[in-house]
Design an enzyme around this catalytic site. Structure first.
Site, short mmCIF file in Angstrom:
data_model
loop_
_atom_site.label_atom_id
_atom_site.label_comp_id
_atom_site.label_asym_id
_atom_site.label_seq_id
_atom_site.Cartn_x
_atom_site.Cartn_y
_atom_site.Cartn_z
N LYS A 195 -13.75 -46.89 35.72
CA LYS A 195 -14.77 -47.96 35.40
C LYS A 195 -15.54 -48.12 36.79
CE LYS A 195 -14.45 -52.83 34.16
NZ LYS A 195 -13.60 -53.90 33.47
N SER A 220 -10.39 -57.75 29.29
CA SER A 220 -11.57 -56.56 29.43
C SER A 220 -10.91 -55.12 29.32
CB SER A 220 -12.00 -56.95 30.73
OG SER A 220 -12.87 -57.85 30.92
N SER A 271 -14.98 -55.79 29.36
CA SER A 271 -15.92 -55.50 30.44
C SER A 271 -15.66 -53.88 30.60
CB SER A 271 -16.11 -56.01 31.75
OG SER A 271 -14.66 -55.96 32.63
#
Length: 483
Positions: A78, A177, A153
């Site tokens: 990420k 997320s 996210s």
């Protein structure tokens, strides 16, 4: 053979058997990204030259007889994790040129385990959305329907996995997320117990990357199978070597059971503060039916379950209490004035969001005390049950919505609109008390979108929901590639 959707376990076996090299796997993954990612936009920061070098190093290590948990396996990370020599922006234009000089602790652990990092995956601005888009890297599309969000996210990581861009990824979770993108993209993810996995270096730019554990927030693994989640969690788990890791090692206990028939599960598909859409209710029902068919004990209600409405309001306050810490004084004072105008009888989620934004330290201590009572309630609950199966959000992936005022956005649940952020309450069921939760695929909606559910387990017994996820995968099937 094309290795596009092979699991990390399958790739490890093939590498050990000499059926393929890490260099070949890496070149194939890079070619796939270069061919297919224009339509998805999952990989926002490629690192292909260093990936190829790492793959060659992995092959040389294996030739010397070395073997590590992820040796030679292509993975993604990420964007919010620091990787030395790559930008860490969190989607914030102000920090588009920020370049950390040190790897996040989890990136270091991936590399020490032998993983080949292909690059970074896209995120929403500041990681503060249920979608993934920002003006630096653009919008990440859902691989199942490009008009819909991949979630947030960790939406870039979920889309990358569903598209076959690497076998594993790492993300983070404060408000679902990890779990929401997994649900929207049809993959697996695990939100670890709060405090199980160190997060240093997963920090907003420009840092510094201090060994701080933030309230509610965790980092965790994402994969296309439940077994791969366990493999990656074993690499990630453990305290920061700069703090608790000086004195402590982590050894999570084994799963409570090894057979589906021995599990005691509470299945929930209704919440007192928000309806659950029919597609998600059906997903919970499919999992519950599979459990019953396997001989597990499945209940639909229990007096031991902590109050869902109280938990949702408490989670909302704690979540939003951290969202305005760096607001300008004038904006904060405006929020205080609005909160002072609320009726004392207003116990809705909108009111909880506003009150959370202006919590005093005294108010936060009171809220934290109530959280400890909920944790106590969960300990009593898990003396009688092994897991909860419930929604992650009330709907499958929704259409992209880039309207700038998040508080005015709406989520459509079976034709009725509700406040956008209300959909976080199911994720908060595990987040507020810090429980582990595993997101698993649970079929498709009538229009063909993935539907996922979460399996919530007891504190620090992360292997219990993970093992339940693996057993359900064997019975129901798991990840299916986008059609």
């Amino acid at each position: 053979m094309e290795w596009k959707l092979a699991t990390a376990g399958e790739l490890s076996a093939a590498l050990r058997a000499g059926e393929v090299t890490s260099a070949e796997l890496t070149d194939e993954a890079i070619a796939r990204i270069e061919r297919d990612d224009d339509a998805i936009n999952a990989i926002c920061v490629p690192d292909f030259d260093r990936a190829r070098a790492a793959a060659r190093t992995a092959d040389q290590a294996r030739a010397r007889g070395e073997d590590r948990p992820l040796l030679g396996i292509p993975v993604t990370v990420k964007e919010s994790y620091d990787i030395a020599g790559l930008p860490t922006t969190w989607g914030l234009p102000l920090h588009r040129t920020y370049m950390p000089t040190e790897d996040a602790v989890q990136v270091s652990r991936l590399k020490a385990a032998g993983a080949v990092v292909l690059g970074k995956t896209n995120v929403p601005v500041g990681l503060q959305d249920i979608q993934t888009f920002n003006e630096i890297y653009g919008t990440t599309n859902n691989p199942w329907n490009h008009r819909r969000t991949s979630g947030g996210s960790s939406g870039g990581s979920a889309a990358a996995l569903a598209s076959g861009f690497g076998a594993l990824s790492i993300g983070s979770d404060l408000a679902g997320s990890l779990r929401t993108p997994a649900h929207f993209c049809g993959i697996y993810a695990h939100k670890p117990t709060l405090g199980l996995v160190a997060s240093r270096g997963m920090v907003p730019p420009p840092g510094p990357a201090l060994p701080v554990e933030y309230d509610l927030a965790v980092v965790g693994p994402m994969a296309r199978t439940a077994r791969d989640l366990m493999l990656l969690l074993d690499v990630m788990a453990g305290p920061d070597p700069l703090t608790l890791g000086v004195a402590h090692d982590v050894a999570p206990p084994p799963a409570r059971h090894e057979r589906l028939c021995d599990f005691r599960v509470l299945a929930l598909d209704e919440h007192p503060l928000l309806p659950t859409g029919s597609a998600v209710r059906a997903g919970v029902g499919r999992v519950a039916d599979a459990l019953v068919d396997a001989g597990a004990r499945v209940e639909r209600d229990s007096p031991l379950l902590p109050d869902l409405a109280e938990a949702a309001v408490l989670y909302t306050k704690l979540l939003f209490s951290g969202s305005v810490a760096r607001f300008p004084v004038e904006a904060y004072e405006q929020l205080q004035a609005r909160a002072a105008g609320l009726s004392a009888d207003d116990r809705g989620l909108d009111a909880a969001r506003l009150r959370g934004m202006v919590l005093s330290h005294r108010d936060w201590i009171e809220a934290n005390g109530l959280r400890e009572l909920h944790r106590h309630g969960w300990r009593q609950f898990f003396a009688e049950f092994d897991a909860v199966v419930c929604p992650i959000t009330p709907t499958p992936a929704f259409p992209h919505d880039h309207s700038p005022d998040l508080m005015k956005r709406r989520i459509d649940i079976d034709g009725v609109e509700y406040p956008y952020f209300d959909q976080l309450i199911w994720a908060g069921l595990a987040t507020m008390p810090g429980l582990p939760a595993t997101a698993i695929p649970a079929g498709r909606s009538p229009d063909g979108l993935p539907v996922g559910v979460q399996l919530i387990g007891p504190t620090f017994e992360d292997r219990t929901p993970l093992r339940l996820a693996e057993l359900l995968e064997q019975k129901m099937g798991g990840f299916q590639p986008p059609q």
